[in-house]
Write a protein that holds these residues in place. Sequence first.
Motif, PDB file in Angstrom:
ATOM      1  N   ARG A 211      24.077   3.094 -22.993  1.00 20.10           N
ATOM      2  CA  ARG A 211      23.314   2.092 -23.743  1.00 20.10           C
ATOM      3  C   ARG A 211      23.057   2.560 -25.172  1.00 20.10           C
ATOM      4  O   ARG A 211      23.220   1.797 -26.133  1.00 20.10           O
ATOM      5  CB  ARG A 211      21.993   1.823 -23.016  1.00 20.10           C
ATOM      6  N   LEU A 212      22.668   3.813 -25.344  1.00 20.74           N
ATOM      7  CA  LEU A 212      22.433   4.338 -26.697  1.00 20.74           C
ATOM      8  C   LEU A 212      23.713   4.344 -27.519  1.00 20.74           C
ATOM      9  O   LEU A 212      23.713   3.997 -28.707  1.00 20.74           O
ATOM     10  CB  LEU A 212      21.852   5.750 -26.609  1.00 20.74           C
ATOM     11  N   VAL A 213      24.815   4.729 -26.891  1.00 19.08           N
ATOM     12  CA  VAL A 213      26.104   4.734 -27.599  1.00 19.08           C
ATOM     13  C   VAL A 213      26.519   3.313 -27.952  1.00 19.08           C
ATOM     14  O   VAL A 213      27.029   3.047 -29.050  1.00 19.08           O
ATOM     15  CB  VAL A 213      27.190   5.436 -26.748  1.00 19.08           C
ATOM     16  N   ASP A 214      26.278   2.362 -27.047  1.00 18.81           N
ATOM     17  CA  ASP A 214      26.656   0.962 -27.286  1.00 18.81           C
ATOM     18  C   ASP A 214      25.918   0.363 -28.481  1.00 18.81           C
ATOM     19  O   ASP A 214      26.485  -0.476 -29.206  1.00 18.81           O
ATOM     20  CB  ASP A 214      26.365   0.114 -26.045  1.00 18.81           C
ATOM     21  N   ILE A 215      24.661   0.763 -28.691  1.00 21.45           N
ATOM     22  CA  ILE A 215      23.929   0.172 -29.822  1.00 21.45           C
ATOM     23  C   ILE A 215      24.253   0.879 -31.142  1.00 21.45           C
ATOM     24  O   ILE A 215      23.744   0.476 -32.192  1.00 21.45           O
ATOM     25  CB  ILE A 215      22.405   0.162 -29.580  1.00 21.45           C
TER      26      ILE A 215
END
Length: 556
Positions: free
Chosen positions: A417-421
Amino acid sequence: MAANEEYVLQILTESSLVTPKQLEQARSERTGEQTVVEVLISQGLLTEEDVARSLASHAAMDFVDLGSMDLNEELVSQITRDVARRFKVVPVGMNGGALVLAVDDPLNFDTFDALHHLLKRETEFVCATPNAIRSSIERYYGASDSVADALAADGVLGGGEDQEGDAPIIKMVTMMLLEAYNLRASDIHLEPLEKRFRIRFRIDGVLHEMNNPPKKLQSAIISRLKIMSGTMSIAEKRLPQDGRIQVRMAQGKQIDLRVSTVPTSHGESVVMRILDKTSLSLGLPELGFLSDDQEMFEHLLKLPDGIMLVTGPTGSGKTTTLYGCLNFINRPDKKLITVEDPVEYQMSGINQVQVNTEIGMTFPAALRSILRQAPNIIMIGEIRDVETANIAINAALTGHLVFSTLHTNDAPSAVARLVDIGVQPFLVSSAVRAIVAQRLVRKLCPKCKEPAELSEADMISLGLDASQLAGANVMRGAGCSHCKNLGYKGRMGIFEIFTIDDEVRHMINNKASTVELRKRAREMGMRTLREDGIRKVLSGMTTAEEVISVSMGDAH
């Protein structure tokens, strides 16, 4: 029952429920206004149900278990609240054209005659325990008038002037708020339907329909709530509105509510969130951590820097867990600052910053400012975008301990999730220390839980076999007045704790998938949400149904 107590004692003796010797001893130990029957019950020689069943049998009357019955609105409305309280009766059904009423004293013929005369209709009677009658009256007809009168007399904090003609509406709203508080509801839902105005309380995560007011009072009740907020317009019914209400109770306690209105086809829908300040002082065991997880969690809270994330869907208790963390580490030698939207609870000794996007006070703007305040520990209500995430990570890398939340289904997914944002993987691996995923399950009522056995279907769903049940303490909630006959009282978390070690950091830098990270976490000993839930089922803290319902995506 005191007026004919000797007759009752004779019936109990003839039924062999008590011996003459036990009866004489109870008489000698009676004090004050205590009855002999009450002494026998307090000594464990009788139960209320024993007495009620015996008297019902003597009077050729059926006994009913009110705690296991769900009465519908139409049935409850057959008698008024005043009649129910005055005569201690509850309508439980219809037999042809006769209204069937549950009473707590099958020998009180004066009550039967009075009800025949008052209701002017055919009635039949069944017997229930006095405690069950009291609980049902409270459940279906609401809190007592005396309590509500005391509350109304003590005053309500809010805007607007009350007109004398509005007194019944004021009292009705006040009683509704008090009843919700007494039932430990987290939310009050007022829903305008086509032909009725429905009121539901969310208790321990489950919605329960309450005694609904007449549809014609819908507008007056909603207007009263808007007036109490002091900031909401009673003239505006086309747009959503938000506000806050403070209610001061007679006991000196104060209820804080966050109010939201939304226009619907049949009027304005209102949801009020009751802000329970008692959750602020919860310790880790009260949150649901078992001893080994608590030890690991306390170690994480003592780290000097880094990010700790709490993940889960809306309503899974993430904010309560964060407040519990802050409560644990809030000491005079530490400076704590939070950035929240909104600030729901005021915490002593902590600097809390309210986000206000209308004036440019966004999460990133607030974070940049508070870093100049030299805090030791920072809590961010939620990481919603890459700018907030990067500032949080930079704060963690420059010596701050940062707490925040994310919306992901499990702990390893938070990395993706952090990488996706938009956060670079090497920043995630450098800053994040641990990720905790959680859900909420209802706790069994401590007053009425009793031994039980897992069904074959539950064992299959939980992936258990008979050998794993050795030494287990499986329980179920029987239902009692303490838990309003629900069998559950309060909620706790089930958790999976994913700690980031050097191997995991290497995997994140190499853009490992969530599946690979989860496999590594399991190798490190991480228990899944379901596995933690199973431990709590086998310890008698909750039920298999609760764990299965909140961990469907975590099945074996």
